[in-house]
Design a protein around this motif. Structure first.
Motif, short mmCIF file in Angstrom:
data_model
loop_
_atom_site.label_atom_id
_atom_site.label_comp_id
_atom_site.label_asym_id
_atom_site.label_seq_id
_atom_site.Cartn_x
_atom_site.Cartn_y
_atom_site.Cartn_z
N THR A 58 0.82 -1.22 0.00
CA THR A 58 0.00 0.00 0.00
C THR A 58 0.85 1.26 0.00
O THR A 58 0.40 2.32 -0.45
N SER A 149 -3.59 -4.59 -9.18
CA SER A 149 -2.81 -3.36 -9.30
C SER A 149 -2.58 -2.94 -10.75
O SER A 149 -2.49 -1.75 -11.06
N THR A 152 -5.09 -0.38 -12.55
CA THR A 152 -4.94 1.00 -12.07
C THR A 152 -3.70 1.64 -12.65
O THR A 152 -3.71 2.81 -13.07
N TYR A 181 -5.46 11.03 -7.89
CA TYR A 181 -4.89 10.54 -6.64
C TYR A 181 -5.39 11.35 -5.44
O TYR A 181 -5.50 10.83 -4.33
N ASP A 206 -9.05 2.16 -6.71
CA ASP A 206 -8.44 1.46 -5.58
C ASP A 206 -8.97 0.03 -5.53
O ASP A 206 -9.69 -0.37 -4.62
#
Length: 256
Positions: A58, A149, A152, A181, A206
């Motif tokens: 993260t 991931s 994104t 973001y 996310d």
């Protein structure tokens, strides 16, 4: 095409300093390992399991996404600024192929960086910080993190490619691309009260927090769609649109 891809990777390594980014990642992982060991020494077993993997993931994957924005921006807008785009366009290769090579090369690079990062975090987590979980269970978790991931990362990379082709400005492209973001989380909050935010792509970015945390994620975030593949498909649809518009702009814009 392989020669063009090799050329892009050489410029990324030497001109845009991939090795510096890898060195920074290594330092961050080392500091994270020290911090995790310190926290575990005072947690009396309360912290453990995938804690190091989650903490590192993260924290560091967003930096990979930002770095890939910088890479693709340099590969497009940066070449306009330096004038090296002219040397590419005099080759007997179409503009569509040149842009394809750029975003395809950077996409492969981004996937490799995320995969390498998660692999290192997984190995460190299992060797030093997790004596309870099995290798296969945590391996599945690590693979899921990679799987969630990549869409994104591709979203930000192709959005940056679009604005780089549009503005031909490195600074403007980076600033505009990174706006999600800072404001994307607002739509996740609105999703708690309204249904319409689920049709805003920023609500889906996310993926790990929405779909990869199990019951823990469900406590803090409402999933826009029932399944993760639906959000991934929604994101990739936007990626395709970004790519098509970027190719149209790249083909029509004057080099001068």
């Amino acid at each position: 095409m392989m020669a063009l891809m090799k050329n892009e990777w050489i410029k990324a390594w030497h001109g845009r300093k991939i090795w510096v980014f890898l060195l920074v990642l290594a330092v961050c992982i080392l500091l994270g390992s020290i911090l995790t060991g310190f926290l575990l020494s005072f947690s009396e077993g309360e912290l453990g399991g995938p804690f190091f993997l989650l903490l590192g993931f993260t924290t560091l994957v967003p930096f990979v996404n930002i770095y890939m924005v910088v890479q693709i921006t340099g590969a497009i807008a940066g070449e306009y600024r330096s004038g090296t785009i002219k040397q590419l366009l005099i080759r007997p290769v179409s503009r569509n192929k040149l842009l394809f090579v750029k975003w395809f090369s950077m996409s492969i690079l981004g996937i490799l960086l995320i995969s390498l990062l998660v692999l290192i975090l997984y190995l460190l987590n299992m060797i030093f910080f997790d004596s309870a979980s099995t290798w296969s269970a945590m391996g599945g978790q690590a693979l899921e993190f990679i799987y969630l991931s990549i869409p994104t990362m591709l979203f930000y990379l192709f959005l940056a490619a679009l604005f780089a082709a549009l503005t031909r400005s490195t600074a403007v492209t980076i600033i505009i691309t990174l706006v999600p973001y800072f404001f994307g989380g607002l739509f996740n909050i609105l999703l708690e009260f309204y249904e319409w935010p689920k049709w805003i792509v920023l609500t889906h970015l996310d993926l790990v927090g929405l779909y990869g945390m199990g019951d823990v994620g469900a406590v803090f975030m409402t999933t826009p769609f029932e399944r993760s593949w639906q959000s991934i498909l929604f994101i990739l649809l936007h990626v395709v649109v970004f790519a098509v518009i970027a190719h149209i702009l790249f083909k029509k814009r004057d080099v001068l």
